[in-house]
Design a protein around this motif. Structure first.
Motif, PDB file in Angstrom:
ATOM      1  N   PHE A 155       0.918  -1.160  -0.248  1.00 15.36           N
ATOM      2  CA  PHE A 155      -0.292   0.191  -0.066  1.00 15.36           C
ATOM      3  C   PHE A 155       0.571   1.497  -0.330  1.00 15.36           C
ATOM      4  O   PHE A 155       1.592   1.371   0.893  1.00 15.36           O
ATOM      5  N   GLN A 158      -4.046   6.377  -0.409  1.00 14.08           N
ATOM      6  CA  GLN A 158      -4.946   6.576  -0.903  1.00 14.08           C
ATOM      7  C   GLN A 158      -5.985   7.740  -1.214  1.00 14.08           C
ATOM      8  O   GLN A 158      -4.957   8.995  -0.823  1.00 14.08           O
ATOM      9  N   ASN A 194      -7.413   3.016  -2.850  1.00  9.87           N
ATOM     10  CA  ASN A 194      -5.897   2.207  -2.717  1.00  9.87           C
ATOM     11  C   ASN A 194      -5.411   2.363  -3.100  1.00  9.87           C
ATOM     12  O   ASN A 194      -5.546   1.639  -4.626  1.00  9.87           O
TER      13      ASN A 194
END
Length: 897
Positions: A155, A158, A194
């Motif tokens: 990740f 976002q 995301n």
């Protein structure tokens, strides 16, 4: 649109910080166990994460290492972020390794990081969608770690739009790493926004990805403008610095000054520039030989310099350095690399050549030359066969007369002392030389040492005595003799001496060369006397000394030669001489001509010259005048009334001492514009015979006399022989009143001139004459025994020739006859010939009758006189040379004879 993150107030942030502190302290007592920290989802670089009690885990630890490069641990246990940290997952862990290198002990502390979960409010899709104007959204800074270990998908951040508060929004991205190379590196969740990374990235290959984010409603309506979303790849120190060369080769002169640059080493690092990862530091790890340390390197530039002025090639000519370069500014955890540097010490002239001895001795016999008397070896520690090693020798003192020469042997580097000029034992029995030596290039030490840069040695040369011959010294001796001195005049001559006793006793003299033979020399004393009168003007060259070569011989036969230079003192014995003989003056263009004179005597007896006209007669003086031009020339001018002709002008010239001479000049006063127009005639008129021409004329005259003598001898010998003269056929008179063609004469075997006769079997009558035959030829011969005359051969009413008298063959006598026989033979026949000439065509007497010569055909009564034109010089019959029409006078002359 904006990125979603913790939006707590300042109070909430303080509470979280306090909570982290409490947790740390609560776990500090648990040595070497897991340590847990609650942190925000994103931390900037150099932010404090927490503190761990390292001493309780391993008090003696001297090495602390973090397994995660995003975090660094200090000695007091404080944990800081090394770069911006994003927690893509809810948990993240890493290990702190503690090591005791002395005890070889190692322990680990596990650090666990967690972030607080945030519940997002969901939007209902059945809400009414209102049409709104597009919003403006700004790019959100985002980065990712190079060579990240995951877990993947990782990740990153976002992406959200403000329109998502009221509408259903779908997110999408494009750009490098998505739909361009490298493909499928990034993706975004359609509903949440995301952004994830699927695999590790190498910053040296891709340092930034320029993505574009899109936000749209399900029906395709773009809620906002496309958002540029750059993702920077944060560098990791994963590349070692590399030297540009594996082995460096440098040279440095020996005895270089402190701080002399030897060379520069350079390395490169592929990591991100202007960061700690590419901040390089250079150092010398090892030097061979190890001591003393002679070199240093600048830590930032890599420049290698000398740190000692005592580099000596004679001690060590090559050094090897191990060079190290390390990033992270040389910190122990930085990456490093090494290279080798070879430094060669170049030779310089830092060692003086030195003699092996301070003093040498040598000996040489006197009067010897070009001999080697001594070799002087030297020592020099510099590099052999270089300019720093090769020696130069110099004779500093004692060779003022140039008797010696010293050179260098290129093979051995020795000094070779030679004698190049003979030494004289009687003048000097011992010579002391001071000799210095240095190199071809200057000494390289400091200026203070240069005053003593030459090593010196003394050489004593002993001269040995020889029993030598006479000495002609000086080689040239001078004497003065007056010109025209009386023969037998005596004067001092040449003197040689014995070098042993310094006298001339026992020496005899002889003249080897006297150009003119003017001088004789006394064998015992060497004095000279004149054998001929000396003429200075006859000497060659005229104004130089008259050199005589003299040989001096001692009692043992040894000799020497010298020169006696005779200075002949000039006497005024030569008058001046006018150079010109013939002059051309173009009137009226030229009003005068110049004449000049020379005097072979010396200048004191020469110019100035005085020119005068030698002839004082009125004929010369009224036409010609002389005026002075300079000391050696005068100007001869003519009067305007002078006529064009050649004049003879006598001119007298006298020198300053009274010697004079007169010369008659031929002056051609010519009507011309250029003297060359009259010179051709003058040259032809003035031709003189040379000696060879005169000799040729005399030889010609002698040859002519010899020919005449031969002819006279032939005449006398012919008179003694019997027979007619060889030209008897030419001494006959023939009727000449015809103009028939000329006769083809042939010389018969008996010597008479004979003409070829037609093929006839008839004989010849014994007479003279000529008949004209039709197209035929005739014969003229004188045959002994013939008694026919022209009268006996005549016929009535016609002219007859000798042809009509021919009959059968006649006996002939081929012997020669005397002149009396020839005279009696020709008298009667000549009378008949003359009788016919005195008659006309009707045979009537006529004393001066003009005969007709217009008939040239066959049977002409006129004969031919061709035979009479031939003459013979040796018989003297000159009366037959020119026969004219009138034969009366000729007949009378012949009759009298």
């Amino acid at each position: 649109m904006a990125a979603a993150g913790p939006r707590s107030s300042l109070r909430g942030a303080l509470c979280r910080q306090l909570l982290l502190t409490l947790v740390v302290f609560s776990l500090a007592c648990e040595a070497c166990k897991k340590v847990k920290f609650n942190i925000p989802s994103q931390l900037e670089a150099d932010k404090l994460v927490g503190r761990v009690n390292l001493k309780e885990c391993l008090r003696s630890a001297d090495v602390i290492h973090s397994s995660d490069p995003d975090f660094r641990v200090q000695d007091d246990g404080s944990i800081y972020t090394a770069s911006t940290v994003l927690l893509s997952d809810e948990k993240r862990s890493f290990t702190i390794r503690l090591s005791d290198t002395k005890k070889q002990t190692q322990k680990e502390i596990t650090v666990l990081l967690e972030r607080q979960k945030k519940v997002l409010r969901k939007r209902h899709t059945n809400e009414t969608v209102l049409r709104r104007s597009k919003r403006r959204w700004a790019p959100i800074p985002c980065s990712m770690q190079e060579n990240s270990l995951g877990p993947f998908p990782l990740f990153l951040q976002q992406v959200q739009s403000d329109a998502a508060q009221h509408y259903t929004i779908f997110y999408s991205i494009s750009g490098p790493g998505v739909d361009q190379e490298p493909l499928n590196l990034f993706f975004i969740e359609k509903d949440t926004g995301n952004l994830f990374c699927t695999r590790p990235v190498d910053r040296e290959e891709y340092d930034v990805f320029d993505l574009i984010a899109y936000a749209s409603t399900p029906d395709g309506y773009s809620a906002d403008l496309p958002l540029p979303l750059p993702i920077r790849v944060e560098d990791e120190n994963d590349n070692r610095p590399i030297f540009t060369e594996a082995i460096y080769n440098f040279e440095v002169p020996e005895s270089s000054r402190l701080g002399t640059t030897v060379g520069v080493v350079c390395a490169t690092d592929r990591d991100e520039p202007d960061t700690m990862h590419t901040r390089l530091k250079y150092s010398i790890v090892e030097q061979t030989p190890r001591s003393p340390g002679l070199f240093s390197v600048h830590p930032s530039t890599g420049v290698i310099t000398t740190v000692s002025p005592y580099l000596d090639r004679e001690v060590k000519d090559k050094y090897s350095l191990i060079m190290k370069v390390q990033d992270m500014d040389g910190q122990f955890f930085g990456l490093m690399n090494t290279a080798t540097c070879i430094i060669t010490v170049k030779d310089s002239n830092d060692n003086l050549p030195t003699f092996r001895q301070n003093a040498y001795e040598a000996s040489v016999e006197e009067n010897t030359v070009d001999v080697e008397i001594l070799r002087m070896p030297i020592d020099d520690k510099d590099l052999i066969n270089t300019a720093n090693w090769r020696a130069n020798f110099t004779i500093l003192k004692g060779n003022e007369n140039g008797h010696f020469k010293i050179s260098t042997d290129k093979e051995t580097n020795e000094g070779v002392l030679c004698v190049v000029k003979p030494l004289n034992y009687e003048e000097n029995q011992k010579v002391v030389l001071e000799i210095g030596v240095n190199n071809e290039v200057p000494f390289s030490r400091d200026v203070a040492l240069r005053v003593t840069t030459m090593n010196r040695a003394l050489v004593t040369v002993h001269v040995k005595d020889q029993d030598e011959g006479p000495e002609c010294s000086p080689a040239v001796q001078y004497v003065q003799i007056k010109e025209n001195s009386a023969v037998g005049s005596k004067m001092n001559g040449y003197k040689a001496r014995d070098p042993e006793n310094r006298t001339s006793n026992g020496i005899r003299y002889k003249i080897l060369h006297d150009p003119k033979g003017w001088i004789t020399i006394n064998e015992i004393s060497g004095s000279i006397q004149t054998s001929k009168t000396l003429d200075r003007e006859a000497a060659t060259p005229r104004n130089d000394l008259y050199n005589i070569t003299v040989l001096a011989i001692d009692q043992d036969g040894r000799s020497c030669t010298g020169t006696l230079a005779v200075n002949i003192e000039d006497v005024n014995d030569n008058p001046p001489e006018i150079l010109q003989n013939y002059l051309v003056v173009c009137k009226p263009k030229m009003e005068y001509t110049d004449i000049s004179a020379v005097d072979p005597d010396e200048p004191i007896n020469g110019a100035p010259f005085y020119f005068t006209l030698a002839d004082t007669s009125l004929a010369v003086n009224r036409i010609w005048t002389l005026t002075r031009v300079n000391d050696t020339a005068a100007r001869l001018s003519y009067q305007k009334n002078a006529e064009f002709q050649e004049y003879y002008v006598p001119v007298t010239v006298k020198d300053r001492a009274g010697q004079s001479a007169t010369k008659i000049l031929r002056v051609n006063l010519c009507d011309c514009t250029q003297p060359s127009q009259c010179r051709a005639t003058a040259r032809s008129a003035g031709v003189t015979l040379g000696k060879w021409a005169i000799l040729a004329i005399l030889l010609g005259i002698a040859l002519l006399f010899s020919v005449l003598l031969t002819l006279v001898c032939g005449v006398f010998s012919a008179k003694k022989r019997k027979g007619f003269p060889e030209d008897v056929a030419q001494q006959n008179l023939i009727i000449s009143n015809t103009e028939a063609p000329g006769d083809d004469k042939v010389c018969s075997a008996n010597g008479f001139m004979t003409q070829t006769v037609n093929n006839s079997s008839q004989g010849l009558c014994g007479t003279i004459g000529s008949g004209v035959k039709n197209g035929g030829q005739e014969t003229i011969e004188m045959i002994k025994g013939g008694h026919q005359t022209l009268e006996s051969c005549r016929g009535a009413g016609q002219h007859h020739t000798l042809e009509s008298c021919r009959g059968g063959p006649v006996e002939t006598d081929n012997s020669r006859h005397t002149y009396s026989e020839w005279h009696s033979f020709t008298q009667s026949r000549l009378g008949e010939k003359l009788h016919l000439c005195n008659q006309d065509e009707d045979r009537m007497p006529s004393q001066d009758y003009v005969l007709t010569y217009n008939y040239e055909g066959r049977g002409s009564p006129a004969g031919s006189v061709g035979c009479c034109s031939e003459k013979q010089e040796e018989d003297g019959l000159d009366f037959l040379n020119n026969l004219e029409a009138k034969f009366t006078a000729l007949a009378e002359t012949c009759t009298k004879r």
